[in-house]
Scaffold this motif. Sequence first.
Motif, PDB file in Angstrom:
ATOM      1  N   ASP A 233      25.432  -0.726  51.718  1.00 51.32           N
ATOM      2  CA  ASP A 233      26.004   0.306  52.487  1.00 51.32           C
ATOM      3  C   ASP A 233      27.607  -0.518  52.769  1.00 51.32           C
ATOM      4  O   ASP A 233      28.583   0.269  52.772  1.00 51.32           O
TER       5      ASP A 233
ATOM      6  N   GLN B  60      38.070  12.882  48.681  1.00 48.03           N
ATOM      7  CA  GLN B  60      38.938  12.427  49.527  1.00 48.03           C
ATOM      8  C   GLN B  60      38.254  11.225  50.196  1.00 48.03           C
ATOM      9  O   GLN B  60      38.451  10.219  50.604  1.00 48.03           O
ATOM     10  N   VAL B  61      36.788  11.593  50.364  1.00 47.82           N
ATOM     11  CA  VAL B  61      35.987  10.708  51.492  1.00 47.82           C
ATOM     12  C   VAL B  61      35.597   9.467  50.831  1.00 47.82           C
ATOM     13  O   VAL B  61      35.633   8.316  51.472  1.00 47.82           O
ATOM     14  N   LEU B  62      35.628   9.475  49.384  1.00 48.12           N
ATOM     15  CA  LEU B  62      35.479   8.117  48.445  1.00 48.12           C
ATOM     16  C   LEU B  62      36.827   7.393  48.080  1.00 48.12           C
ATOM     17  O   LEU B  62      36.798   6.462  47.417  1.00 48.12           O
ATOM     18  N   ARG B  63      38.102   8.065  48.373  1.00 50.03           N
ATOM     19  CA  ARG B  63      39.144   7.542  47.846  1.00 50.03           C
ATOM     20  C   ARG B  63      39.698   6.430  48.569  1.00 50.03           C
ATOM     21  O   ARG B  63      39.646   6.182  49.565  1.00 50.03           O
ATOM     22  N   PRO B  64      39.737   5.267  47.719  1.00 45.47           N
ATOM     23  CA  PRO B  64      40.147   3.809  48.373  1.00 45.47           C
ATOM     24  C   PRO B  64      41.600   3.820  48.810  1.00 45.47           C
ATOM     25  O   PRO B  64      42.376   3.653  47.919  1.00 45.47           O
TER      26      PRO B  64
ATOM     27  N   LEU C  33      38.904  10.883  42.713  1.00 46.92           N
ATOM     28  CA  LEU C  33      37.912  10.935  43.339  1.00 46.92           C
ATOM     29  C   LEU C  33      37.947  11.697  44.560  1.00 46.92           C
ATOM     30  O   LEU C  33      39.072  12.285  44.963  1.00 46.92           O
TER      31      LEU C  33
ATOM     32  N   GLY D 175      30.529  -0.098  44.871  1.00 42.11           N
ATOM     33  CA  GLY D 175      31.577  -0.368  45.896  1.00 42.11           C
ATOM     34  C   GLY D 175      32.692  -1.505  45.459  1.00 42.11           C
ATOM     35  O   GLY D 175      33.127  -1.569  44.653  1.00 42.11           O
TER      36      GLY D 175
ATOM     37  N   TYR E 261      42.291   6.747  40.800  1.00 45.28           N
ATOM     38  CA  TYR E 261      41.781   6.911  42.172  1.00 45.28           C
ATOM     39  C   TYR E 261      41.960   8.429  43.033  1.00 45.28           C
ATOM     40  O   TYR E 261      41.145   8.729  43.713  1.00 45.28           O
TER      41      TYR E 261
ATOM     42  N   SER F  93      36.960   2.432  52.289  1.00 42.83           N
ATOM     43  CA  SER F  93      37.512   3.385  53.271  1.00 42.83           C
ATOM     44  C   SER F  93      37.483   2.814  54.677  1.00 42.83           C
ATOM     45  O   SER F  93      38.009   3.547  55.683  1.00 42.83           O
TER      46      SER F  93
ATOM     47  N   GLN G  21      29.915  -0.373  49.525  1.00 45.31           N
ATOM     48  CA  GLN G  21      30.390   0.733  49.282  1.00 45.31           C
ATOM     49  C   GLN G  21      31.254   1.487  50.335  1.00 45.31           C
ATOM     50  O   GLN G  21      32.275   2.162  49.853  1.00 45.31           O
ATOM     51  N   GLU G  22      31.167   0.983  51.488  1.00 46.69           N
ATOM     52  CA  GLU G  22      32.095   1.683  52.610  1.00 46.69           C
ATOM     53  C   GLU G  22      33.386   0.662  52.469  1.00 46.69           C
ATOM     54  O   GLU G  22      34.347   0.898  53.411  1.00 46.69           O
TER      55      GLU G  22
END
Length: 480
Positions: A180, A389-393, A387, A347, A384, A187, A183-184
């Motif tokens: 977790d 928006q919530v997963l975009r680094p 992806l 991640g 990038y 962001s 992967q987070e």
Amino acid sequence: MTDSTATPNDQLRSARKATLSPSGSRRPMSRQELADACNAELERRYEAQGRRPRWAGMTEKTIGTLERGEIRWPNEDYRRALCAVLKSDEPSLGLYIDRSASAPKADQQTLGEEPDSSQRQGVGPLAGRPDEYDRGFPFGQDELEWSIDQSADQALIFASAAAAGLDAQSTDDLFSRASDIAQEYASQDRWRTFNRARNLRDVAFEQATRTKRPDNLADLYLLSALNGLLMASAAFDLGRPSGALRLAQGARTLAGLSGHTEAEAWSFGLVATLFNWQNRPKQALVEIERARRLTSSKKELFRILHIKARSCALLGDRGGTEAALDEAQRCLAGADFGSLLHDQIAGEFGFDSARASACAGAAWLHLEDGAAARPHLEAAIAGYEALPQVLRPWAPLTGAQVDLATACVMSRDLEAAEAAFEPVFGLENGRRISTITGRVDSTVRQLRTGYTTDRHARQLGSRIESWSMEFDQRSIGAQW
């Protein structure tokens, strides 16, 4: 309730007494005067930012509670106000978070607690009307989430702490938690990531001292290594390259003790990356060769070879750079599946085509070949942005955008450089990290040295410099 085991905060008390009273009496500042000064500082901050006060305000009792050490980590606004009024920083004022088992019980309290009786409503955390509870809430959202995360992690460890060691489900739960965090990573705020990873690593350390089973120890060493690697990456982004390198080296040793060759090879790769960022490519190449001898994973070799390309480029070795990138593409064609780090945890431990393209583009920038760098960086940005928006680094994306601007400057295309940098001007507060600032400095340097008489270049360089200085100020303000 006052804890009789609290250790007095002599640092804060000494700092107050070393500050003269604003009354002009030449006497030390009293507790009430310090509270008043802090409240005035908070009021100025709130007014400047258009914010409403979140707390009832400090009192003489608040300062007394802090000086007695009953609270070591008040809410963020109070900490900032104390630092501003006493012209110091949190560690120097004895304000810190310390969850170590050896710390006194009172020192392990990490969340601010407003001591005024007006803030205590009834019995239990939800007593009183909702508006009363909200008004007396003693800490910020980040601290709340961190506290919950810490409690959850400790619950997992405690539940698994049997004399016989960890069972399979407990191990899966712990690695799921590490996944977790990984992967987070892209962001999330780097400081919060660092602390989440440190918390999980530390509880794994504690459990490792209690279990005797070799298979359990291997799992705990691996868990500690993975979280140490996340801490190292976050520390570097936070501008602490030396500490990041030591964290990565420590994690590399733990990965070796765990017997997990993929994790150990990944650790060598991170150490090499940190050497590259310190402009020590020869040391990086030593780590890369160790990683290559250690692993047969095609996915890890794909990553390692991209790191090698940057090392070769820093040495000015164009042939070595091309050879490393060509070999990396051959590895990708025969990449294996089921990798723990790249596929299951993923991640920050993944290395997809977008990251590879960004790395290749950066290598060509080291060789000052903007034309060769541009297609790689454009591919990275496209990857990038594809992806959700919530997963975009945000950090790798912003870094690639700045690098693309630099590549365009090198290839004498100022209009494209300005267009590439345009999204960077909208970067949110609090996201100024070392991997971005170094790139921005490179863009400005190219504009200054490559276009000594070009008016457009001077204007673009000045605009970027002005934004950079303004962004620094906004980032500092966002911490309040």
